[in-house]
Design a protein around this motif. Structure first.
Motif, PDB file in Angstrom:
ATOM      1  N   PHE A  65      59.326  19.229  25.781  1.00 33.37           N
ATOM      2  CA  PHE A  65      60.589  18.692  25.245  1.00 33.37           C
ATOM      3  C   PHE A  65      60.618  17.168  25.367  1.00 33.37           C
ATOM      4  CE2 PHE A  65      65.475  18.674  25.896  1.00 33.37           C
ATOM      5  CZ  PHE A  65      65.713  18.615  24.530  1.00 33.37           C
ATOM      6  N   ARG A  66      59.922  16.656  26.389  1.00 34.62           N
ATOM      7  CA  ARG A  66      59.917  15.210  26.622  1.00 34.62           C
ATOM      8  C   ARG A  66      59.034  14.449  25.635  1.00 34.62           C
ATOM      9  NH1 ARG A  66      62.301  13.950  31.423  1.00 34.62           N
ATOM     10  NH2 ARG A  66      62.419  15.626  32.941  1.00 34.62           N
ATOM     11  N   LEU A  67      58.162  15.156  24.935  1.00 35.63           N
ATOM     12  CA  LEU A  67      57.127  14.474  24.152  1.00 35.63           C
ATOM     13  C   LEU A  67      57.594  13.978  22.786  1.00 35.63           C
ATOM     14  CD1 LEU A  67      54.021  16.761  24.852  1.00 35.63           C
ATOM     15  CD2 LEU A  67      54.502  14.517  25.808  1.00 35.63           C
ATOM     16  N   CYS A  68      58.794  14.353  22.395  1.00 32.45           N
ATOM     17  CA  CYS A  68      59.257  14.024  21.039  1.00 32.45           C
ATOM     18  C   CYS A  68      59.299  12.520  20.814  1.00 32.45           C
ATOM     19  CB  CYS A  68      60.641  14.625  20.830  1.00 32.45           C
ATOM     20  SG  CYS A  68      61.352  14.240  19.237  1.00 32.45           S
ATOM     21  N   ILE A  69      58.813  12.099  19.631  1.00 33.25           N
ATOM     22  CA  ILE A  69      58.908  10.676  19.277  1.00 33.25           C
ATOM     23  C   ILE A  69      59.817  10.477  18.073  1.00 33.25           C
ATOM     24  CG2 ILE A  69      56.735   9.853  20.295  1.00 33.25           C
ATOM     25  CD1 ILE A  69      55.495  10.269  17.467  1.00 33.25           C
ATOM     26  N   GLU A  70      60.628  11.477  17.791  1.00 28.47           N
ATOM     27  CA  GLU A  70      61.653  11.366  16.754  1.00 28.47           C
ATOM     28  C   GLU A  70      61.078  11.056  15.381  1.00 28.47           C
ATOM     29  OE1 GLU A  70      64.840  11.962  17.645  1.00 28.47           O
ATOM     30  OE2 GLU A  70      64.171  12.213  19.721  1.00 28.47           O
ATOM     31  N   CYS A  71      59.945  11.665  15.051  1.00 31.51           N
ATOM     32  CA  CYS A  71      59.347  11.378  13.750  1.00 31.51           C
ATOM     33  C   CYS A  71      60.029  12.148  12.633  1.00 31.51           C
ATOM     34  CB  CYS A  71      57.848  11.697  13.770  1.00 31.51           C
ATOM     35  SG  CYS A  71      57.483  13.465  13.746  1.00 31.51           S
ATOM     36  N   GLY A  72      60.697  13.236  12.997  1.00 34.18           N
ATOM     37  CA  GLY A  72      61.444  13.978  11.987  1.00 34.18           C
ATOM     38  C   GLY A  72      60.604  14.962  11.194  1.00 34.18           C
ATOM     39  N   GLY A  73      59.359  15.132  11.568  1.00 30.94           N
ATOM     40  CA  GLY A  73      58.505  16.088  10.859  1.00 30.94           C
ATOM     41  C   GLY A  73      59.094  17.497  10.876  1.00 30.94           C
ATOM     42  N   CYS A  74      59.664  17.874  12.003  1.00 31.85           N
ATOM     43  CA  CYS A  74      60.258  19.206  12.147  1.00 31.85           C
ATOM     44  C   CYS A  74      61.402  19.405  11.168  1.00 31.85           C
ATOM     45  CB  CYS A  74      60.735  19.425  13.590  1.00 31.85           C
ATOM     46  SG  CYS A  74      61.757  18.102  14.247  1.00 31.85           S
TER      47      CYS A  74
ATOM     48  N   CYS B  78      46.354   6.125  18.630  1.00 29.03           N
ATOM     49  CA  CYS B  78      46.807   5.377  17.457  1.00 29.03           C
ATOM     50  C   CYS B  78      45.609   4.607  16.922  1.00 29.03           C
ATOM     51  CB  CYS B  78      47.915   4.416  17.891  1.00 29.03           C
ATOM     52  SG  CYS B  78      48.319   3.148  16.680  1.00 29.03           S
ATOM     53  N   SER B  79      45.368   4.675  15.610  1.00 28.38           N
ATOM     54  CA  SER B  79      44.219   3.964  15.037  1.00 28.38           C
ATOM     55  C   SER B  79      44.525   2.484  14.820  1.00 28.38           C
ATOM     56  CB  SER B  79      43.785   4.599  13.718  1.00 28.38           C
ATOM     57  OG  SER B  79      43.318   5.901  13.943  1.00 28.38           O
ATOM     58  N   LYS B  80      45.728   2.126  14.964  1.00 31.52           N
ATOM     59  CA  LYS B  80      46.312   0.783  15.022  1.00 31.52           C
ATOM     60  C   LYS B  80      46.082  -0.113  13.812  1.00 31.52           C
ATOM     61  CE  LYS B  80      43.272  -2.248  17.740  1.00 31.52           C
ATOM     62  NZ  LYS B  80      43.037  -2.881  19.024  1.00 31.52           N
ATOM     63  N   LEU B  81      45.236   0.261  12.865  1.00 35.22           N
ATOM     64  CA  LEU B  81      45.015  -0.584  11.695  1.00 35.22           C
ATOM     65  C   LEU B  81      45.662  -0.011  10.439  1.00 35.22           C
ATOM     66  CD1 LEU B  81      41.249  -1.241  12.257  1.00 35.22           C
ATOM     67  CD2 LEU B  81      43.185  -2.579  13.053  1.00 35.22           C
ATOM     68  N   CYS B  82      46.102   1.246  10.538  1.00 32.75           N
ATOM     69  CA  CYS B  82      46.596   1.902   9.323  1.00 32.75           C
ATOM     70  C   CYS B  82      47.936   1.320   8.905  1.00 32.75           C
ATOM     71  CB  CYS B  82      46.711   3.396   9.535  1.00 32.75           C
ATOM     72  SG  CYS B  82      45.623   4.028  10.787  1.00 32.75           S
ATOM     73  N   CYS B  83      48.780   0.926   9.876  1.00 36.86           N
ATOM     74  CA  CYS B  83      50.081   0.361   9.528  1.00 36.86           C
ATOM     75  C   CYS B  83      49.902  -0.902   8.707  1.00 36.86           C
ATOM     76  CB  CYS B  83      50.882   0.031  10.796  1.00 36.86           C
ATOM     77  SG  CYS B  83      51.710   1.463  11.508  1.00 36.86           S
ATOM     78  N   VAL B  84      49.032  -1.784   9.197  1.00 35.61           N
ATOM     79  CA  VAL B  84      48.872  -3.054   8.488  1.00 35.61           C
ATOM     80  C   VAL B  84      48.117  -2.831   7.173  1.00 35.61           C
ATOM     81  CG1 VAL B  84      46.797  -3.743   9.772  1.00 35.61           C
ATOM     82  CG2 VAL B  84      48.230  -5.489   8.729  1.00 35.61           C
TER      83      VAL B  84
ATOM     84  N   PHE C  20      56.027   5.646   4.414  1.00 34.53           N
ATOM     85  CA  PHE C  20      56.633   6.591   5.347  1.00 34.53           C
ATOM     86  C   PHE C  20      55.929   6.456   6.696  1.00 34.53           C
ATOM     87  CE2 PHE C  20      57.217   8.215   1.094  1.00 34.53           C
ATOM     88  CZ  PHE C  20      58.570   8.495   1.080  1.00 34.53           C
ATOM     89  N   TYR C  21      56.649   5.960   7.670  1.00 32.08           N
ATOM     90  CA  TYR C  21      56.023   5.642   8.951  1.00 32.08           C
ATOM     91  C   TYR C  21      56.737   6.335  10.097  1.00 32.08           C
ATOM     92  CZ  TYR C  21      60.040   2.597   9.704  1.00 32.08           C
ATOM     93  OH  TYR C  21      61.312   2.128   9.880  1.00 32.08           O
ATOM     94  N   MET C  22      56.022   6.501  11.224  1.00 28.68           N
ATOM     95  CA  MET C  22      56.667   7.011  12.443  1.00 28.68           C
ATOM     96  C   MET C  22      57.117   5.824  13.293  1.00 28.68           C
ATOM     97  SD  MET C  22      54.714  10.453  13.574  1.00 28.68           S
ATOM     98  CE  MET C  22      53.135   9.871  14.146  1.00 28.68           C
ATOM     99  N   ASP C  23      56.205   4.844  13.438  1.00 32.15           N
ATOM    100  CA  ASP C  23      56.540   3.567  14.072  1.00 32.15           C
ATOM    101  C   ASP C  23      55.737   2.529  13.332  1.00 32.15           C
ATOM    102  OD1 ASP C  23      58.127   4.311  16.532  1.00 32.15           O
ATOM    103  OD2 ASP C  23      56.316   5.495  16.890  1.00 32.15           O
ATOM    104  N   MET C  24      56.277   1.335  13.149  1.00 34.90           N
ATOM    105  CA  MET C  24      55.495   0.258  12.540  1.00 34.90           C
ATOM    106  C   MET C  24      54.804  -0.496  13.661  1.00 34.90           C
ATOM    107  SD  MET C  24      55.658   0.364   9.273  1.00 34.90           S
ATOM    108  CE  MET C  24      55.162  -1.236   8.658  1.00 34.90           C
TER     109      MET C  24
ATOM    110  N   PHE D 140      60.604   0.878   3.148  1.00 31.90           N
ATOM    111  CA  PHE D 140      60.096   1.519   4.363  1.00 31.90           C
ATOM    112  C   PHE D 140      61.065   2.613   4.799  1.00 31.90           C
ATOM    113  CE2 PHE D 140      57.915  -2.486   4.188  1.00 31.90           C
ATOM    114  CZ  PHE D 140      56.635  -2.152   4.592  1.00 31.90           C
ATOM    115  N   ILE D 141      60.554   3.822   4.942  1.00 26.42           N
ATOM    116  CA  ILE D 141      61.387   4.955   5.348  1.00 26.42           C
ATOM    117  C   ILE D 141      60.795   5.536   6.626  1.00 26.42           C
ATOM    118  CG2 ILE D 141      62.182   7.276   4.720  1.00 26.42           C
ATOM    119  CD1 ILE D 141      62.116   6.337   1.788  1.00 26.42           C
ATOM    120  N   ARG D 142      61.643   5.634   7.661  1.00 29.50           N
ATOM    121  CA  ARG D 142      61.114   6.096   8.936  1.00 29.50           C
ATOM    122  C   ARG D 142      61.177   7.616   9.036  1.00 29.50           C
ATOM    123  NH1 ARG D 142      62.013   7.949  13.734  1.00 29.50           N
ATOM    124  NH2 ARG D 142      60.534   7.377  15.349  1.00 29.50           N
ATOM    125  N   GLY D 143      60.041   8.230   8.955  1.00 32.12           N
ATOM    126  CA  GLY D 143      59.980   9.686   9.079  1.00 32.12           C
ATOM    127  C   GLY D 143      58.589  10.169   8.754  1.00 32.12           C
TER     128      GLY D 143
END
Lengths: 114, 632, 341
Positions: A34-43, C172-178, C199-203, C225-228
């Motif tokens: 439960f702690r591992l979520c990074i809020e990516c919203g994939g679910c 993290c492959s760290k180069l894909c965002c850029v 569509f990103y999880m974190d930039m 940019f859409i976060r998801g």
């Protein structure tokens, strides 16, 4: 008294100290992922239920973590447990078990009796 | 009259257990539902009765199924059960023929040599004595194996052996003492009188040479009697209760009684019929791939018998059904687990010894009734009228290659079909059922049923074995439910699709819910044989492995699932096939993550082999036709 | 007598190492599995963050290796790698034996095979491409769909094969965002009428001038940019790609029809590297990349004395970092050669 047309609505802010996070603690204990979520919203994106209605597992999870249980209790029952979320999750969160545990926790606590 | 105080412990034990078993059987019978009572009554006559007797002989005495799985383990069980049976049988006959009078009290047969020490010197009597010694040797050899197994389980070919509680330990000790004490008691007595056959006679003569046999014999007769008495009295609270219970189970099963959805006599009888032989433990992938060793069915049955809270154990299971398949007693382990899942957490019973003897029906907190519908957001929809419905299922939407292959095959076959969950549908309900939430599942079943019914279709094809199983078992539909492998087999058989032969080496992984769960083993393999070179693996049909991705286990982490998947994939790809074929989107996804070998659903392989007939019109779907137009 | 070093891998790291070693008079055999050196650099069109042409870097690297003392062996792989005393004996696929005083492993990375994320439909749907496919299109100068039509809406999915335990890559492959930001700009440059959505999880814009590029993408090029995390894609009747994502910042699920989908494939330990690890007994980490003896001050050192690492065979790196890491490897090798014997 003149409030200049606005007030800070109490319902808007998360009152972290007075919120009850026992449901979250219960889930943390039983399902550490439960702690591992990074809020990516994939679910929520893949979710079978959210295809039909307003339902975001990601949001419900974070609300549980913040102790905003009122919004969660009724909504959680919409989940069909189909398991797509678990398959999609990049962090390996055991999402189905979280739903089952949360339902159980709500049922257990008299305060939140359904 | 022949009597000695040492027989008292035995007599108490024997009459206690006889009365107990009768009382218990009456209670069990009383708790059966009316139809089941009638079934059982009918089961005591005619063919079912004969079948039951045969099964009791083959399984309860000879232990044929254990012998087939594991020769040494089987011999151990057989020598104890069958040997003891023979000893009682021939002992009774001996007492009847050679005793002072006919129809003796049981103790006279058991302690025959004590009361007839001078017996068996010559002729027929000696030959009979030889037989009795032979049976004793037979039992003792099995006992030796049992003792060794307890300390070195690998010797009998078992990787793990079951753990014991205190009463089990005492009962086990008394069981172990029975036959050695009989041996010594008889030998000393024979030593004094110079009787006995090759075992008791020789041992007796040897012992008498340097020990005061006259004085030594009597305590051993006491020990023999006490061991028997203790064993009988403890029997109901130990796993040895399986000895009388299994007889009851065999009659019930042959009478056609099924486990059903709720706890009742039959599930309880099955629970008590488990002998903790441990075959399920060796079969369980959670054991040999994930190192989880406290949830297997033998432990689960024991925990139920002990009135423990079993919810954690009940939930920590892949429900792959491998243990059901291998259980030598034929206990329906998965249905019993499902019952416990429906029950949720059980009330913790106060443990005391009396509770063990007359245990109240397991107390299960029933889930609070749900006042309103959980899924009232599901809007009624009116589907188009069609002959064949294709229901891909939730998981298939995450494996678009399976979905596309099925569309390709359906289009090529020219059947009139409709892709009912093209835009994603509601879940089939089985995942909820697996979590023990039947009421919620029923809502989804009703919703889907209505839609299927309105479409007027006569056939429902699904790509997901999870959906297939629930459509087959829990939907009350007037349509033929087919898994896509069965459907493709039909299309091939009636010539609706023509396929090339792909020169590929393929190994087939049978998905749990399709194979063991629904008994569909042959059609997938027939299809594969039609298009490829299908090779056998070491895990075929009922013995096939679980991919580990099962939705049924919500307790284990994704890393643990991966371990199970990896082990299974290594086994299946041992002969380096070109394709690891399966018939389930979940198996496909799980295996793809852990192996370099190409993993493909049967539909994908068939779609690849498809000979396209340009003259055939697609009447069902317009997907590809519009696509073709767009490309022109 | 001059020393001889075998460098395995003729990509950026290998070329830099070879060039620097030859400068100080060390003989180098540079082993390359392809028919020419340059590695992944040959496939890229323009480089982030300044969008210079990749050929400029290639020219620099080639210039480094033209000063003699470097023997380039193309179409060559290694079958055996043994240490005998203070020497290494290396057998190539052609059966040739090389004796070296030291070995530098510069086997680089492989791009994550995007077909493994089946739900995105690479190899199944017509218009799903990878970042590498896009570079090729840029090089050819034709950015179009499979049927030749120019796309109007393009979606870029970050983190394909990175930060995803489902494919076994936690890192993290760290180069894909850029790369995504760079490619988004390039698409907009090519097709001014197009709309681009990332569509990103974190930039993760942690490199020099990355954040500035991100600003430019928003400000000058109007990239959205859409976060998801996109959960799955499907093909519609009109041959468009329908993606499902949660707009996590809006807290709502979002469906979008796109003409083209570009997957930002992450970096994985190369197959060649895995092979070398196997035959040479070199230690790898949980992320399957080579494990150096120390993360802080031994990032070039392997568990075998005399074998050193350079570049992305140890972790995802950009070109700047790769060249720095390669030069550091050279220092380690020189130090080693000086002290041995």
């Amino acid at each position: 008294m003149n409030k200049f047309g606005f007030t800070i609505s109490k319902g808007r802010q998360i009152d972290y100290e007075s919120n009850d996070r026992r449901i979250a603690d219960y889930i943390f204990e039983k399902e550490p992922s439960f702690r591992l979520c990074i809020e990516c919203g994939g679910c929520s994106a893949t979710c079978t239920t959210s295809n039909f209605t307003v339902f975001s597992l990601r949001e419900l999870n974070i609300l549980i973590k913040r102790g905003e249980n009122d919004q969660v209790r009724q909504n959680l029952k919409k989940c069909m447990l189909c398991g797509k979320c678990t398959l999609v999750c990049p962090r390996g969160v055991n999402t189905r078990n979280i739903v089952v545990l949360a339902k159980k926790a709500f049922q257990k606590s008299d305060e939140y009796a359904i | 009259m022949q009597f000695d105080p040492f027989v008292i412990p035995f007599n108490i034990g024997l009459y206690f257990i006889l009365i107990y078993v009768v009382a218990r059987s009456v209670i069990w019978f009383r708790d059966l539902s009316r139809p089941d009572k009638l079934r059982l009554q009918r089961g005591f006559f005619g063919i079912p009765f004969a079948l039951s007797l045969k099964e009791i002989f083959m399984e309860s005495l000879i232990h044929r199924k254990i012998l087939k799985t594991n020769l040494r383990l089987g011999y151990m069980h057989m020598s104890l059960a069958f040997g003891w049976f023979l000893l009682i049988l021939f002992g009774t006959i001996e007492a009847d023929i050679f005793g002072a009078k006919h129809l003796n009290a049981p103790y006279k047969a058991i302690f025959f040599r004590f009361f007839n020490p001078d017996h068996g010197r010559m002729g027929f009597e000696a030959a009979y004595g030889f037989l009795m010694d032979l049976i004793l040797v037979f039992i003792l050899s099995g006992l030796l194996l049992a003792v060794t197994k307890r300390f070195y389980s690998k010797i009998v070919g078992m990787k793990k052996t079951t753990r014991l509680k205190l009463t089990d330990r005492i009962a086990l000790t008394s069981l172990w003492l029975i036959f050695p004490s009989r041996l010594l008691a008889e030998s000393f007595t024979c030593g004094v009188y110079g009787t006995g056959s090759f075992l008791t006679g020789s041992l007796g003569a040897w012992l008498a040479a340097f020990l005061p046999a006259q004085q030594m014999a009597y305590p051993f007769w006491w020990l023999y009697s006490i061991s028997l008495g203790t064993f009988f009295i403890l029997l109901p609270v130990t796993r040895y209760m399986h000895i009388p219970t299994e007889l009851f189970l065999i009659f019930m099963r042959n009478a056609g009684i099924k486990t059903g959805d709720k706890a009742g006599t039959y599930s309880e009888v099955q629970t008590y019929s488990c002998s903790s032989c441990g075959i399920c433990i060796d079969a369980c992938q959670l054991n040999f791939s994930a190192g989880i060793t406290n949830i297997q069915s033998a432990y689960f049955m024991k925990a139920i018998r002990n009135n423990d809270d079993v919810s954690e154990i009940a939930d920590n299971c892949l429900m792959c059904g491998r243990c059901d398949q291998k259980c030598p007693v034929g206990i329906e382990l998965s249905p019993i687990r499902m019952i416990q899942r429906r029950g949720g957490e059980a009330e913790n019973d106060i443990r005391n010894i009396y509770k063990g003897y007359f245990r109240s029906r397991q107390t299960i907190i029933s889930e609070k009734a749900i006042a309103s519908s959980n899924y009232n957001f599901l809007q009624e929809t009116v589907p188009e009228k069609t002959d064949i419905l294709y229901f891909a299922g939730c998981m298939t939407h995450l494996t678009p290659s399976i979905k596309n292959s099925m569309i390709k095959i359906l289009d090529a076959s020219g059947v009139k079909y409709s892709f009912i969950d093209k835009q994603g549908g509601a879940c089939c309900g089985r995942p909820l059922m697996l979590a023990g939430q039947d009421k919620e599942a029923r809502e989804l079943i009703n919703y889907n049923s209505q839609m299927i019914w309105k479409s007027g279709a006569h056939t429902l094809v699904t790509s997901c074995p999870i959906c297939y199983k629930v459509f087959k078992e829990s939907y009350y539909l007037d349509v033929e439910v087919l898994h896509h492998t069965q459907f493709i087999k039909m299309l091939i058989d009636d010539g609706s699709v023509k396929l090339n032969f792909l020169h590929k080496k393929v190994v087939y992984h049978s998905p749990c819910d399709l194979g063991r769960g629904s008994g569909v083993y042959d059609e997938p393999k027939d299809v594969l044989k039609h298009v490829s070179r299908l090779e056998r693996s070491n895990f075929e049909d009922g013995n096939s492995l679980c991919c580990g991705g099962s939705l049924a286990n919500m307790k284990i982490s994704s890393q643990t699932k991966k371990k199970i998947a990896l082990d299974a994939a290594i086994e299946l790809t041992k002969n380096s096939p070109d394709i690891l074929a399966t018939a389930c989107p979940l198996c496909k996804k799980t295996f793809s993550a852990v192996t370099e070998t190409r993993v493909a659903d049967i539909s994908e392989i068939v779609a690849e082999a498809l000979i396209m007939n340009p003259l055939k019109k697609n009447s069902g779907s317009n997907i590809s036709s519009i696509k073709e137009l767009a490309n022109i | 007598m001059s020393k001889h070093v075998v460098v395995i891998g003729g990509g950026v790291a290998g070329l830099e190492v070879a060039g620097q070693l030859s400068k100080v008079g060390i003989e180098v055999s540079l082993i390359e599995k392809e028919n020419k050196s340059g590695g992944h650099l040959n496939n890229w069109y323009r480089l982030f963050p300044d969008r210079r042409n990749s050929t400029e870097v290639k020219e620099y690297l080639d210039g480094m290796t033209h000063n003699g003392g470097i023997k380039l062996l193309t179409n060559t792989t290694i079958e055996k790698l043994n240490r005998s005393g203070s020497h290494f004996s290396i057998t190539t696929n052609e059966g040739k034996e090389l004796i070296a005083d030291a070995v530098i492993v510069a086997t680089g990375f492989d791009l994550f095979k995007s077909a493994r994320k089946e739900e995105y439909g690479y190899g199944i749907y017509d218009n799903v491409f990878t970042s590498a496919d896009l570079e090729e299109m840029f090089k050819k100068g034709e950015l179009a769909l499979t049927n030749g039509i120019v796309p109007e809406t393009i979606g870029i999915i970050h983190c394909v094969g990175s930060r995803d335990e489902k494919v076994g890559n936690f890192y993290c492959s760290k180069l894909c965002c850029v790369t995504a930001v760079k490619q988004a700009i390039e698409i907009r440059e090519y097709l001014p009428d197009s709309k681009v959505f990332c569509f990103y999880m974190d930039m993760r814009m942690g490199g020099a001038f990355y954040e500035e590029l991100y600003r430019e993408a928003q400000e000058k090029w109007g990239v959205n940019f859409i976060r998801g995390k996109v959960s799955e894609a499907s093909e519609t009747i009109e041959n468009k790609l329908l993606i499902k994502v949660e707009d996590t910042l809006a807290g709502r699920p979002l469906k979008m029809k796109l003409d083209m989908l570009v997957l930002m494939a992450g970096m994985e330990m190369s197959e060649g590297g895995k092979k070398i690890a196997g035959i040479g007994g070199l230690r790898t980490g949980e992320n399957r990349f080579f494990a150096a003896t120390d993360n802080h001050f031994g990032s070039n050192k392997s568990n075998i004395e005399g074998v050193f690492y350079a570049g992305t065979c140890t972790a995802p790196m950009n070109i700047t970092e790769t060249i720095s890491h390669a030069r550091a490897a050279v220092v380690e090798v020189i130090d080693y050669l000086k002290n041995s014997k």
